[in-house]
Scaffold this active site. Structure first.
Site, PDB file in Angstrom:
ATOM      1  N   CYS A 189      -4.702   2.391  -3.800  1.00  0.00           N
ATOM      2  CA  CYS A 189      -3.468   2.881  -3.182  1.00  0.00           C
ATOM      3  C   CYS A 189      -2.310   1.916  -3.379  1.00  0.00           C
ATOM      4  O   CYS A 189      -1.435   1.796  -2.495  1.00  0.00           O
ATOM      5  CB  CYS A 189      -3.643   3.160  -1.680  1.00  0.00           C
ATOM      6  SG  CYS A 189      -4.827   4.433  -1.338  1.00  0.00           S
TER       7      CYS A 189
ATOM      8  N   LYS B 231     -10.526  -0.881  10.242  1.00  0.00           N
ATOM      9  CA  LYS B 231     -10.667  -2.034   9.353  1.00  0.00           C
ATOM     10  C   LYS B 231     -11.070  -3.282  10.133  1.00  0.00           C
ATOM     11  O   LYS B 231     -11.168  -4.367   9.580  1.00  0.00           O
ATOM     12  CB  LYS B 231      -9.361  -2.272   8.606  1.00  0.00           C
ATOM     13  CG  LYS B 231      -8.920  -1.046   7.814  1.00  0.00           C
ATOM     14  CD  LYS B 231      -8.173  -1.382   6.582  1.00  0.00           C
ATOM     15  CE  LYS B 231      -7.504  -0.147   6.008  1.00  0.00           C
ATOM     16  NZ  LYS B 231      -8.177   0.326   4.798  1.00  0.00           N
TER      17      LYS B 231
ATOM     18  N   GLN C 148      -4.851  -5.221   6.831  1.00  0.00           N
ATOM     19  CA  GLN C 148      -5.890  -6.079   6.244  1.00  0.00           C
ATOM     20  C   GLN C 148      -6.005  -7.433   6.934  1.00  0.00           C
ATOM     21  O   GLN C 148      -6.794  -8.270   6.504  1.00  0.00           O
ATOM     22  CB  GLN C 148      -5.607  -6.295   4.749  1.00  0.00           C
ATOM     23  CG  GLN C 148      -5.760  -5.052   3.907  1.00  0.00           C
ATOM     24  CD  GLN C 148      -7.180  -4.524   3.921  1.00  0.00           C
ATOM     25  OE1 GLN C 148      -8.148  -5.269   4.165  1.00  0.00           O
ATOM     26  NE2 GLN C 148      -7.338  -3.238   3.686  1.00  0.00           N
TER      27      GLN C 148
ATOM     28  N   HIS D  70       0.872  -1.178   0.000  1.00  0.00           N
ATOM     29  CA  HIS D  70       0.000   0.000   0.000  1.00  0.00           C
ATOM     30  C   HIS D  70       0.913   1.233   0.000  1.00  0.00           C
ATOM     31  O   HIS D  70       2.015   1.195   0.545  1.00  0.00           O
ATOM     32  CB  HIS D  70      -0.821  -0.054   1.291  1.00  0.00           C
ATOM     33  CG  HIS D  70      -1.920   0.952   1.399  1.00  0.00           C
ATOM     34  ND1 HIS D  70      -1.699   2.245   1.786  1.00  0.00           N
ATOM     35  CD2 HIS D  70      -3.257   0.845   1.191  1.00  0.00           C
ATOM     36  CE1 HIS D  70      -2.854   2.906   1.819  1.00  0.00           C
ATOM     37  NE2 HIS D  70      -3.814   2.071   1.457  1.00  0.00           N
TER      38      HIS D  70
ATOM     39  N   ASP E 275       2.796  -4.773   8.020  1.00  0.00           N
ATOM     40  CA  ASP E 275       1.595  -3.959   7.843  1.00  0.00           C
ATOM     41  C   ASP E 275       0.395  -4.892   7.926  1.00  0.00           C
ATOM     42  O   ASP E 275       0.077  -5.617   6.991  1.00  0.00           O
ATOM     43  CB  ASP E 275       1.660  -3.251   6.481  1.00  0.00           C
ATOM     44  CG  ASP E 275       0.343  -2.573   6.115  1.00  0.00           C
ATOM     45  OD1 ASP E 275      -0.656  -2.743   6.849  1.00  0.00           O
ATOM     46  OD2 ASP E 275       0.308  -1.886   5.077  1.00  0.00           O
TER      47      ASP E 275
END
Ligand SMILES: Cc1ncc(COP(=O)(O)O)c(C=O)c1O
Lengths: 149, 416
Positions: free
Chosen positions: B374, B236, B213, B133, B210
């Site tokens: 993104c 999220k 998600q 991202h 990261d």
């Protein structure tokens, strides 16, 4: 599907499938790129302007049906127009696609471009319809890049 | 397709009842019941979270860590209780390792600034992947530009999986940090983080994951992954926007210089010398998003009550159901066919542009995401400007997917 058909008029679908003036001019007097950062749509507009009149105009790029048809129909409409006429058409076009739904639109002089009137029902798509016009504005002002932001 | 037979719901989830927990799901868009397929952009919020935020403002609203009065103590207790919930949620050793921030972007920028200042020098290398991202690309570019370090990229194969042999080759003694996405927001690829951490550590490199998600789809165990940092966003995973977490190993966090200066992050200030606060407060300057942190605690309670042992198989069932259905359409091409995927599907079509697909589906009450998500370098890797993406979660159903397929049919009727 009714109001979707307002947006995706037959003329728009036709110009999306078979865009007119989809080519490049090697010796353009004016050119500019339009870029919509939201969706990655890109258009490169080329013009040959002589003594204040648009002798040739065409484009290349990729984008959604609305932005492709807008470029195709705009280039058709502007051929052999003067720069002043082109500027004024830009303002008329912008007015049409941002007019509040329900309000009267004055279609005078817009010709085939009137098929984009349905865009005003879809605010997020206004940028798609005006991207190529912003590129036109940028090219006439001799800027090499326009964004729809 | 026989829905009963293919129903993913042989799991322990009562999806009908779960759907009742989400007020936003029960509305009509353009005259059609909403199908929300944009979980990856932000999740919907259950009533329990909305209520937790409201309760804070209605009953204990006060600033934290700085009042002797009752409300301040109550707010501080609720805030710190959330920290403990987060610790438990990701199986960290200590609440000292849980730093609250504004989101994944905020967390990554914190590491880029503090870890960057302390450990990265000219000529060093930072390794990211082609799946990242923008928020896990740009902070490293800024850092590299500032100090003359080099950003290198792990390539992906045509299925959208990281090429691990190439990864191993890229690692060397100059590699100071590997910063890699756990689950791809664009393609759904689940990366083998544990294996990647092991390889990085063999070369003395630290690893930031990261997890934006990942946290609403699978159980996170930072001890097992052995990652050095883990970043994620509340919004999220059913919590409010504007709150996120940076997990960092205590032995590492304790060596890092502060990020932002201000209140809360200090023990004492004089014009001659300022003494910084203990972990994790040293990294939490200023009044934080108190209601957001409390909402995040409620979101964790909610996810715990469902259990990832139930969520995961249910969502994998939805993924299979949707993939099978979409595979029957010739003019649809799924981008991202990793062997291990979360319930996110990106697709393109030679007949219709993503933007047009998005508009027509919206007209059917179906919310999807279109564009580059993104991840422009990833889109370039596949030679496309963008995709249409559906991202599913435990509050979606096979009926939603059936509605989506009818919508897709309408798209192609329009463009054929
Ligand atoms: C994989 C990934 N990383 C980072 C982010 C950034 O998260 P936030 O905008 O919440 O900081 C997102 C969300 O858009 C994401 O999907």
């Amino acid at each position: 599907m009714e109001d979707l058909r307002e947006l995706y008029q037959e003329v728009i679908l036709d110009h999306n499938n078979d865009p007119r003036n989809f080519r490049k001019i090697d010796f353009a007097t004016h050119d500019a790129k339009g870029y919509n950062p939201l969706c990655g749509d890109e258009v490169h507009l080329y013009l040959v302007v002589k003594e204040g009149r648009i002798e040739d105009i065409c484009f290349q790029g990729h984008g959604c049906a609305i932005s492709k048809a807008a470029a195709s129909l705009m280039t058709d409409a502007l051929k052999s127009k003067t720069v002043e006429e082109a500027e004024s058409l830009f303002h008329r076009f912008q007015e049409m696609v941002t007019q509040k739904p329900g309000m009267e639109i004055n279609f005078e002089g817009l010709g085939k471009l009137a098929v984009f009137a349905g865009v005003r029902e879809f605010p997020v798509r206004v940028k798609c319809a005006t991207l190529v016009w912003h590129a036109l504005e940028a090219s006439l002002k001799k800027k090499d890049r326009a964004t729809s932001e | 397709m026989d829905i009963k037979k293919n129903s993913p719901n042989s799991t322990g989830l009562d999806v009908e009842s779960i759907r009742r927990d989400f007020p936003t799901l029960h509305q009509e868009i353009n005259g059609k019941p909403l199908v929300y397929f944009d979980h990856a952009a932000t999740s919907q919020k259950p009533s329990a979270v909305i209520q937790a935020v409201e309760n804070y403002y209605r009953t204990i609203n006060a600033n934290i860590h700085r009042g002797v009065h009752h409300l301040s103590q109550a707010a501080t207790d609720a805030f710190e209780a959330s920290r403990e919930k987060v610790r438990h949620f990701i199986n960290a050793d200590s609440t000292k390792e849980i730093v609250f921030c504004s989101g994944t972007t905020g967390a990554i920028n914190l590491v880029a600034a503090s870890f960057g200042q302390k450990y990265i020098r000219e000529g060093d290398e930072i390794l990211i992947s082609h799946l990242e991202h923008h928020s896990n690309i740009v902070p490293w570019q800024l850092l590299c530009d500032r100090i003359g370090a080099r950003l290198r990229v792990i390539p992906v194969n045509d299925n959208g999986e990281l090429m691990l042999e190439e990864y191993e080759k890229l690692l060397n003694h100059r590699t100071k940090l590997v910063s890699v996405i756990h689950i791809s927001n664009s393609l759904g690829t689940i990366n083998p983080i544990k294996q990647m951490v092991e390889a990085a550590h063999r070369h003395g490199a630290r690893v930031l994951v990261d997890g934006a998600q990942a946290t609403s789809h699978t159980a996170i165990d930072v001890l097992d992954l052995d990652c050095d940092f883990y970043a994620f966003s509340g919004h999220k995973m059913c919590a409010p926007t504007g709150v996120g977490v940076l997990y960092g190993k205590q032995e590492l966090l304790s060596t890092l210089p502060p990020y932002q200066g201000g209140g809360d992050m200090i023990l004492s200030v004089s014009f001659e010398k300022t003494i910084y606060n203990e972990l994790p407060h040293r990294f939490e300057a200023g009044t934080p998003n108190i209601s957001g942190v409390i909402g995040l605690g409620a979101a964790i309670d909610y996810l715990d009550s469902l259990g990832f042992e139930n969520i995961e198989p249910y969502e994998q069932g939805l993924l299979r159901y949707a993939t099978d259905a979409m595979s029957t359409i010739k003019s649809v091409k799924i981008i991202g066919k990793a062997a291990r995927k979360s319930s996110t599907i990106s697709f393109i079509s030679d007949k219709a542009h993503p933007h047009d697909i998005g508009t027509i589906l919206d007209h059917e009450g179906i919310a999807i995401r279109t564009g580059h998500h993104c991840t422009q370098p990833l889109m370039s890797r596949f030679g496309i400007p963008g995709t249409s993406r559906i991202s599913l979660s435990f509050y979606n159903t096979t009926e939603d997917i059936d509605r989506f397929m009818i919508g897709i049919d309408k798209v192609f009727k329009m463009f054929f």
